[in-house]
Design a protein around this motif. Structure first.
Motif, PDB file in Angstrom:
ATOM      1  N   HIS A  69     -18.163 -47.892  -2.074  1.00 20.84           N
ATOM      2  CA  HIS A  69     -19.600 -47.762  -2.324  1.00 20.84           C
ATOM      3  C   HIS A  69     -19.937 -47.424  -3.780  1.00 20.84           C
ATOM      4  O   HIS A  69     -20.814 -48.080  -4.354  1.00 20.84           O
ATOM      5  CB  HIS A  69     -20.222 -46.748  -1.367  1.00 20.84           C
ATOM      6  N   ALA A 114     -19.348 -50.546  -5.840  1.00 22.53           N
ATOM      7  CA  ALA A 114     -20.330 -51.585  -5.503  1.00 22.53           C
ATOM      8  C   ALA A 114     -21.683 -51.255  -6.119  1.00 22.53           C
ATOM      9  O   ALA A 114     -22.373 -52.155  -6.649  1.00 22.53           O
ATOM     10  CB  ALA A 114     -20.447 -51.718  -3.988  1.00 22.53           C
ATOM     11  N   GLN A 115     -22.069 -50.002  -6.078  1.00 25.49           N
ATOM     12  CA  GLN A 115     -23.334 -49.578  -6.679  1.00 25.49           C
ATOM     13  C   GLN A 115     -23.316 -49.856  -8.188  1.00 25.49           C
ATOM     14  O   GLN A 115     -24.292 -50.353  -8.754  1.00 25.49           O
ATOM     15  CB  GLN A 115     -23.577 -48.083  -6.426  1.00 25.49           C
ATOM     16  N   MET A 121     -23.627 -53.595  -8.850  1.00 31.69           N
ATOM     17  CA  MET A 121     -25.005 -54.041  -8.635  1.00 31.69           C
ATOM     18  C   MET A 121     -25.901 -53.615  -9.796  1.00 31.69           C
ATOM     19  O   MET A 121     -26.804 -54.359 -10.186  1.00 31.69           O
ATOM     20  CB  MET A 121     -25.549 -53.523  -7.306  1.00 31.69           C
ATOM     21  N   SER A 137     -23.170 -60.722  -5.047  1.00 34.88           N
ATOM     22  CA  SER A 137     -24.152 -59.798  -4.501  1.00 34.88           C
ATOM     23  C   SER A 137     -24.142 -59.827  -2.969  1.00 34.88           C
ATOM     24  O   SER A 137     -24.235 -58.777  -2.318  1.00 34.88           O
ATOM     25  CB  SER A 137     -25.536 -60.162  -5.035  1.00 34.88           C
ATOM     26  N   ILE A 183     -21.136 -57.949  -1.711  1.00 37.75           N
ATOM     27  CA  ILE A 183     -21.360 -56.506  -1.841  1.00 37.75           C
ATOM     28  C   ILE A 183     -22.268 -56.012  -0.716  1.00 37.75           C
ATOM     29  O   ILE A 183     -22.025 -54.951  -0.131  1.00 37.75           O
ATOM     30  CB  ILE A 183     -21.937 -56.172  -3.232  1.00 37.75           C
ATOM     31  N   ALA A 184     -23.293 -56.786  -0.395  1.00 34.87           N
ATOM     32  CA  ALA A 184     -24.210 -56.412   0.684  1.00 34.87           C
ATOM     33  C   ALA A 184     -23.457 -56.252   2.002  1.00 34.87           C
ATOM     34  O   ALA A 184     -23.719 -55.323   2.766  1.00 34.87           O
ATOM     35  CB  ALA A 184     -25.321 -57.448   0.821  1.00 34.87           C
ATOM     36  N   TYR A 201     -27.303 -51.197   0.624  1.00 38.61           N
ATOM     37  CA  TYR A 201     -27.709 -52.328  -0.232  1.00 38.61           C
ATOM     38  C   TYR A 201     -29.235 -52.469  -0.303  1.00 38.61           C
ATOM     39  O   TYR A 201     -29.750 -53.141  -1.174  1.00 38.61           O
ATOM     40  CB  TYR A 201     -27.076 -53.624   0.300  1.00 38.61           C
TER      41      TYR A 201
END
Length: 125
Positions: A3, A6-7, A10, A39, A42-43, A50
């Motif tokens: 997480h 990924a954040q 993004m 993207s 990642i979602a 997300y």
């Protein structure tokens, strides 16, 4: 586990999407279709976390999903009838020439790259 990474990714992707929205003809470091694909992955990984990114990403996905696909049907060459599909990497198109009863020989050209991009966008939505 992923997480925070990924954040962070993004947070790097959002300015690229905003630049693309403002000036779509400007060259990008990473092609927009690859940004949207990353993207979407990642979602899937971070799920509900997300949600804050959706307002920035969703308009791009909807635009791609709603784009008209380049398709053409023209008179074909009888000598090319029944041959294998031809793929043009430069344009992302695939074509085939067929003899159609009552219509003659026709060449069908379809932008398969656009079809793939639309499919990816629809899956991401």
């Amino acid at each position: 586990l992923f997480h925070p990474d990924a954040q962070n990714i993004m947070q790097m992707i959002l300015p690229l999407l905003q630049n693309h929205a403002v000036n779509q003809s400007a060259p990008t470091l990473v092609p927009i279709d690859q940004i949207l694909a990353a993207s979407a992955r990642i979602a899937r990984v971070i799920g509900a976390a997300y949600a804050p990114f959706l307002p920035s990403v969703l308009p791009h996905l909807l635009k791609v999903a709603n784009e008209k696909v380049d398709i053409s049907i023209t008179d074909g060459d009888a000598d090319a009838t029944g041959m294998e599909n031809e793929y043009d990497e430069d344009t992302g198109t695939e074509s085939i020439t067929l003899a159609l009863p009552g219509m003659g020989v026709k060449k069908f050209v379809l932008n398969t790259t656009q079809i793939q991009e639309k499919s990816n966008a629809a899956r991401a939505i």
